[in-house]
Scaffold this motif. Structure first.
Motif, PDB file in Angstrom:
ATOM      1  N   LEU A   1       5.020  -6.260   8.009  1.00  0.00           N
ATOM      2  CA  LEU A   1       3.948  -6.521   8.977  1.00  0.00           C
ATOM      3  C   LEU A   1       2.722  -7.138   8.307  1.00  0.00           C
ATOM      4  CD1 LEU A   1       4.161  -3.263  11.150  1.00  0.00           C
ATOM      5  CD2 LEU A   1       5.105  -5.533  11.657  1.00  0.00           C
ATOM      6  N   ILE A   2       2.430  -6.711   7.089  1.00  0.00           N
ATOM      7  CA  ILE A   2       1.320  -7.300   6.343  1.00  0.00           C
ATOM      8  C   ILE A   2       1.570  -8.781   6.100  1.00  0.00           C
ATOM      9  CG2 ILE A   2       0.219  -7.375   4.058  1.00  0.00           C
ATOM     10  CD1 ILE A   2       0.513  -4.282   4.028  1.00  0.00           C
TER      11      ILE A   2
ATOM     12  N   GLY B   1       7.386  -2.748  -5.539  1.00  0.00           N
ATOM     13  CA  GLY B   1       8.449  -2.048  -6.241  1.00  0.00           C
ATOM     14  C   GLY B   1       9.682  -1.942  -5.373  1.00  0.00           C
ATOM     15  N   ASP B   2      10.502  -0.920  -5.640  1.00  0.00           N
ATOM     16  CA  ASP B   2      11.750  -0.795  -4.879  1.00  0.00           C
ATOM     17  C   ASP B   2      11.507  -0.366  -3.433  1.00  0.00           C
ATOM     18  OD1 ASP B   2      11.133   1.893  -5.227  1.00  0.00           O
ATOM     19  OD2 ASP B   2      12.693   2.237  -6.730  1.00  0.00           O
ATOM     20  N   GLY B   3      10.259  -0.003  -3.102  1.00  0.00           N
ATOM     21  CA  GLY B   3       9.941   0.330  -1.722  1.00  0.00           C
ATOM     22  C   GLY B   3      10.075  -0.852  -0.771  1.00  0.00           C
ATOM     23  N   LEU B   4      10.036  -2.073  -1.307  1.00  0.00           N
ATOM     24  CA  LEU B   4      10.228  -3.270  -0.473  1.00  0.00           C
ATOM     25  C   LEU B   4      11.691  -3.674  -0.365  1.00  0.00           C
ATOM     26  CD1 LEU B   4       7.334  -5.678  -1.596  1.00  0.00           C
ATOM     27  CD2 LEU B   4       7.353  -4.032   0.295  1.00  0.00           C
ATOM     28  N   PHE B   5      12.507  -3.116  -1.270  1.00  0.00           N
ATOM     29  CA  PHE B   5      13.891  -3.585  -1.355  1.00  0.00           C
ATOM     30  C   PHE B   5      14.748  -2.956  -0.259  1.00  0.00           C
ATOM     31  CE2 PHE B   5      18.253  -3.421  -3.173  1.00  0.00           C
ATOM     32  CZ  PHE B   5      18.470  -4.787  -3.211  1.00  0.00           C
ATOM     33  N   SER B   6      14.815  -3.649   0.865  1.00  0.00           N
ATOM     34  CA  SER B   6      15.630  -3.208   1.995  1.00  0.00           C
ATOM     35  C   SER B   6      15.908  -4.410   2.895  1.00  0.00           C
ATOM     36  CB  SER B   6      14.890  -2.134   2.795  1.00  0.00           C
ATOM     37  OG  SER B   6      15.532  -1.915   4.038  1.00  0.00           O
ATOM     38  N   PRO B   7      17.100  -4.486   3.479  1.00  0.00           N
ATOM     39  CA  PRO B   7      17.360  -5.546   4.461  1.00  0.00           C
ATOM     40  C   PRO B   7      16.370  -5.504   5.617  1.00  0.00           C
ATOM     41  CG  PRO B   7      19.410  -4.443   3.833  1.00  0.00           C
ATOM     42  CD  PRO B   7      18.293  -3.643   3.237  1.00  0.00           C
ATOM     43  N   LYS B   8      15.829  -4.316   5.893  1.00  0.00           N
ATOM     44  CA  LYS B   8      14.868  -4.178   6.982  1.00  0.00           C
ATOM     45  C   LYS B   8      13.586  -4.960   6.700  1.00  0.00           C
ATOM     46  CE  LYS B   8      16.647  -1.392  10.114  1.00  0.00           C
ATOM     47  NZ  LYS B   8      16.744  -1.778  11.554  1.00  0.00           N
ATOM     48  N   PHE B   9      13.218  -5.088   5.432  1.00  0.00           N
ATOM     49  CA  PHE B   9      12.035  -5.856   5.062  1.00  0.00           C
ATOM     50  C   PHE B   9      12.194  -7.293   5.536  1.00  0.00           C
ATOM     51  CE2 PHE B   9       9.848  -8.395   1.637  1.00  0.00           C
ATOM     52  CZ  PHE B   9       8.549  -8.069   1.991  1.00  0.00           C
ATOM     53  N   ILE B  10      13.372  -7.856   5.309  1.00  0.00           N
ATOM     54  CA  ILE B  10      13.653  -9.242   5.722  1.00  0.00           C
ATOM     55  C   ILE B  10      13.827  -9.327   7.231  1.00  0.00           C
ATOM     56  CG2 ILE B  10      15.297 -11.148   5.467  1.00  0.00           C
ATOM     57  CD1 ILE B  10      15.886 -10.028   2.637  1.00  0.00           C
ATOM     58  N   GLU B  11      14.497  -8.328   7.798  1.00  0.00           N
ATOM     59  CA  GLU B  11      14.721  -8.317   9.244  1.00  0.00           C
ATOM     60  C   GLU B  11      13.404  -8.247  10.008  1.00  0.00           C
ATOM     61  OE1 GLU B  11      16.462  -5.078  12.420  1.00  0.00           O
ATOM     62  OE2 GLU B  11      17.592  -5.354  10.561  1.00  0.00           O
ATOM     63  N   LEU B  12      12.490  -7.391   9.551  1.00  0.00           N
ATOM     64  CA  LEU B  12      11.203  -7.226  10.226  1.00  0.00           C
ATOM     65  C   LEU B  12      10.240  -8.377   9.953  1.00  0.00           C
ATOM     66  CD1 LEU B  12      10.615  -3.427   9.481  1.00  0.00           C
ATOM     67  CD2 LEU B  12      11.120  -4.425  11.716  1.00  0.00           C
TER      68      LEU B  12
ATOM     69  N   ALA C   1       8.201 -14.892   7.228  1.00  0.00           N
ATOM     70  CA  ALA C   1       6.943 -14.513   6.578  1.00  0.00           C
ATOM     71  C   ALA C   1       7.156 -13.868   5.210  1.00  0.00           C
ATOM     72  CB  ALA C   1       6.152 -13.552   7.471  1.00  0.00           C
ATOM     73  N   VAL C   2       8.319 -13.281   4.967  1.00  0.00           N
ATOM     74  CA  VAL C   2       8.538 -12.596   3.682  1.00  0.00           C
ATOM     75  C   VAL C   2       9.302 -13.463   2.679  1.00  0.00           C
ATOM     76  CG1 VAL C   2       8.484 -10.334   4.786  1.00  0.00           C
ATOM     77  CG2 VAL C   2      10.691 -11.444   4.406  1.00  0.00           C
ATOM     78  N   GLU C   3       9.567 -14.713   3.029  1.00  0.00           N
ATOM     79  CA  GLU C   3      10.200 -15.622   2.066  1.00  0.00           C
ATOM     80  C   GLU C   3       9.327 -15.729   0.818  1.00  0.00           C
ATOM     81  OE1 GLU C   3      13.076 -17.950   1.988  1.00  0.00           O
ATOM     82  OE2 GLU C   3      13.773 -16.367   3.337  1.00  0.00           O
ATOM     83  N   GLY C   4       9.949 -15.588  -0.339  1.00  0.00           N
ATOM     84  CA  GLY C   4       9.225 -15.661  -1.600  1.00  0.00           C
ATOM     85  C   GLY C   4       8.701 -14.324  -2.087  1.00  0.00           C
TER      86      GLY C   4
ATOM     87  N   ASP D   1      15.919 -17.737   1.509  1.00  0.00           N
ATOM     88  CA  ASP D   1      16.828 -18.025   2.631  1.00  0.00           C
ATOM     89  C   ASP D   1      17.342 -16.738   3.282  1.00  0.00           C
ATOM     90  OD1 ASP D   1      16.565 -20.763   2.109  1.00  0.00           O
ATOM     91  OD2 ASP D   1      18.230 -20.722   0.676  1.00  0.00           O
ATOM     92  N   GLY D   2      16.431 -15.778   3.441  1.00  0.00           N
ATOM     93  CA  GLY D   2      16.779 -14.556   4.158  1.00  0.00           C
ATOM     94  C   GLY D   2      17.576 -13.547   3.360  1.00  0.00           C
ATOM     95  N   LYS D   3      17.609 -13.690   2.024  1.00  0.00           N
ATOM     96  CA  LYS D   3      18.339 -12.731   1.189  1.00  0.00           C
ATOM     97  C   LYS D   3      17.565 -12.457  -0.096  1.00  0.00           C
ATOM     98  CE  LYS D   3      22.973 -14.175   2.669  1.00  0.00           C
ATOM     99  NZ  LYS D   3      24.295 -14.713   2.210  1.00  0.00           N
ATOM    100  N   PHE D   4      17.752 -11.251  -0.643  1.00  0.00           N
ATOM    101  CA  PHE D   4      17.216 -10.958  -1.961  1.00  0.00           C
ATOM    102  C   PHE D   4      18.122 -11.579  -3.010  1.00  0.00           C
ATOM    103  CE2 PHE D   4      14.890  -7.373   0.019  1.00  0.00           C
ATOM    104  CZ  PHE D   4      13.652  -7.545  -0.590  1.00  0.00           C
ATOM    105  N   VAL D   5      17.540 -12.415  -3.884  1.00  0.00           N
ATOM    106  CA  VAL D   5      18.309 -13.031  -4.968  1.00  0.00           C
ATOM    107  C   VAL D   5      17.577 -12.803  -6.288  1.00  0.00           C
ATOM    108  CG1 VAL D   5      19.295 -14.804  -3.462  1.00  0.00           C
ATOM    109  CG2 VAL D   5      17.166 -15.269  -4.690  1.00  0.00           C
TER     110      VAL D   5
END
Length: 397
Positions: A250-251, A267-278, A282-285, A383-387
């Motif tokens: 949301l930020i 940190g690992d608190g961002l590492f979730s498919p939900k981060f990208i889904e939500l 906006a979260v690219e990069g 592109d919508g995935k963690f790499v």
């Protein structure tokens, strides 16, 4: 019936009630009761984590990894001929429930060890209970401060913020040319508060890095327009958000809405498919520092990945799957080296672990029972995935 006979029958009834009453009291352990020693052919290990609620994205995969490790250990003969049984419960991400579940594992289930919680806040609540009972607690996710300090039965196998953050700051300064950082902290979240302070401390040692903004939010907030407005004018190169994926997404949506182009780091608190889904575009990069990546995998990790994919219809494992798996493997390894399944005995062997080849990296325990793990994986959303963006080696000595 005579008065004497009636009196005798009443006396027998009172005595019987007293006997059965005592027996019932003995069956209900008092709070804080010492854990029973393992008996029979089973070694019980409790899973402490959320299976529902906002942080279930950390709990569910941790449990998956634990079960996978237990299956492999049991198929190979177990530990000292005993099978490992994973005892699970859902603490819903609630601290009070986390304390209750921990006590239940110890007093009723007679667990030998507990793996969890993946979050720092609940781990800090559970740790004193486990320490008092003499049960090993090994968190497969808590990265904030104030965990192992509780006592000599408390461990973790996750990449520490105190190791990951300085390595990331050095990478930002030297490889990415970042100079200005804005910090956003969720001040009702222990993990977030600790991570932000670790970042401040580490950044103070790097002259080229300057903290230009330091904003506060809370878990559960929905409107971040004021914080982003304050940050935007400072033109940061990167935004450190030390909280979890929901608020992080949301930020970033608000940042993009206001035209702020800086990426987010956490940190690992961002590492979730939900981060990208939500967060969507906006979260690219955005970047997340982890102790695990499926890319550039070592042999042991590659084998784990293939086995996991076979069990989950080709799905790749994540950080918490790997750390939950490693946690059970570390416990089993310590029991074997100690030749004992008594936590008061094998905790010493666990504390002496050196260069254990886990699927989430090579793990060594320091004198304070804190793990050193290598390498660090810096992932970014593309592109919508963690790499994998970079693998940063960590000194093991």
């Amino acid at each position: 019936m005579s008065f004497k006979k009636i009196s005798a029958l009443l006396l027998v009834a009172v005595l019987a009630a007293g006997v059965f009453g005592c027996k019932k009291k003995e069956e209900a352990p008092a709070p804080g009761a010492e854990a029973a020693k393992p008996a029979g052919d089973t070694i019980k290990i409790g899973f402490l984590g959320a299976l529902t609620g906002d942080v279930a994205m950390f709990g569910k995969p941790t449990l998956e990894g634990m079960k996978m490790a237990a299956e492999e250990i049991n198929a190979a003969g177990g530990v000292q001929g005993k099978k490992i049984e994973i005892v699970e419960a859902d603490n819903r991400g609630d601290k009070q429930e986390g304390a209750s579940v921990t006590q239940k594992f110890i007093s009723r289930d007679n667990v030998t060890a507990i793996v969890g919680d993946p979050t720092t806040g609940i781990t800090k609540v559970a740790a004193p209970i486990a320490q008092k009972a003499g049960v090993v607690l090994l968190s497969a996710g808590a990265t904030g401060p104030g965990v192992v300090e509780v006592g000599d039965f408390i461990f973790r196998d996750t990449l520490l913020d105190s190791i990951a953050i300085p390595a990331c700051i050095e990478y930002f300064a030297k490889d990415l040319g970042f100079k200005k950082v804005a910090i956003i902290t969720s001040d009702n979240n222990d993990y977030s508060v600790g991570l932000s302070q670790t970042f401040r401390d580490a950044a103070a040692k790097v002259p080229s890095i300057k903290i230009v903004a330091d904003e506060k939010v809370k878990d559960g907030d929905k409107d971040f327009s004021a914080q982003i407005t304050n940050i935007k004018g400072k033109k940061p190169d990167v935004i450190l958000f030390s909280g979890y994926y929901t608020e992080g997404a949301l930020i970033m949506k608000e940042a993009r809405k206001q035209g702020l182009k800086a990426p987010m780091f956490g940190g690992d608190g961002l590492f979730s498919p939900k981060f990208i889904e939500l967060g969507g575009p906006a979260v690219e990069g955005s970047m997340s520092a982890l102790g695990f990546s499926t890319e550039q995998a070592a042999p042991a990790t590659a084998k784990f990945i293939e086995t996991f994919k076979g069990k989950h219809n080709g799905e790749l494992p994540g950080l918490f799957d790997a750390q939950g798996y490693d946690a059970v493997m570390l416990l089993a390894d310590a029991m074997k080296r100690a030749n004992s399944v008594d936590p008061k005995v094998f905790k010493t062997a666990l504390a002496q672990t050196k260069k254990f080849e886990g699927v989430s990296g090579t793990i060594s325990m320091q004198a304070n029972r804190e793990p050193i793990k290598s390498p660090l994986s810096l992932l970014s959303v593309k592109d919508g995935k963690f790499v994998l963006k970079a693998k940063v080696p960590v000194k093991m000595d």
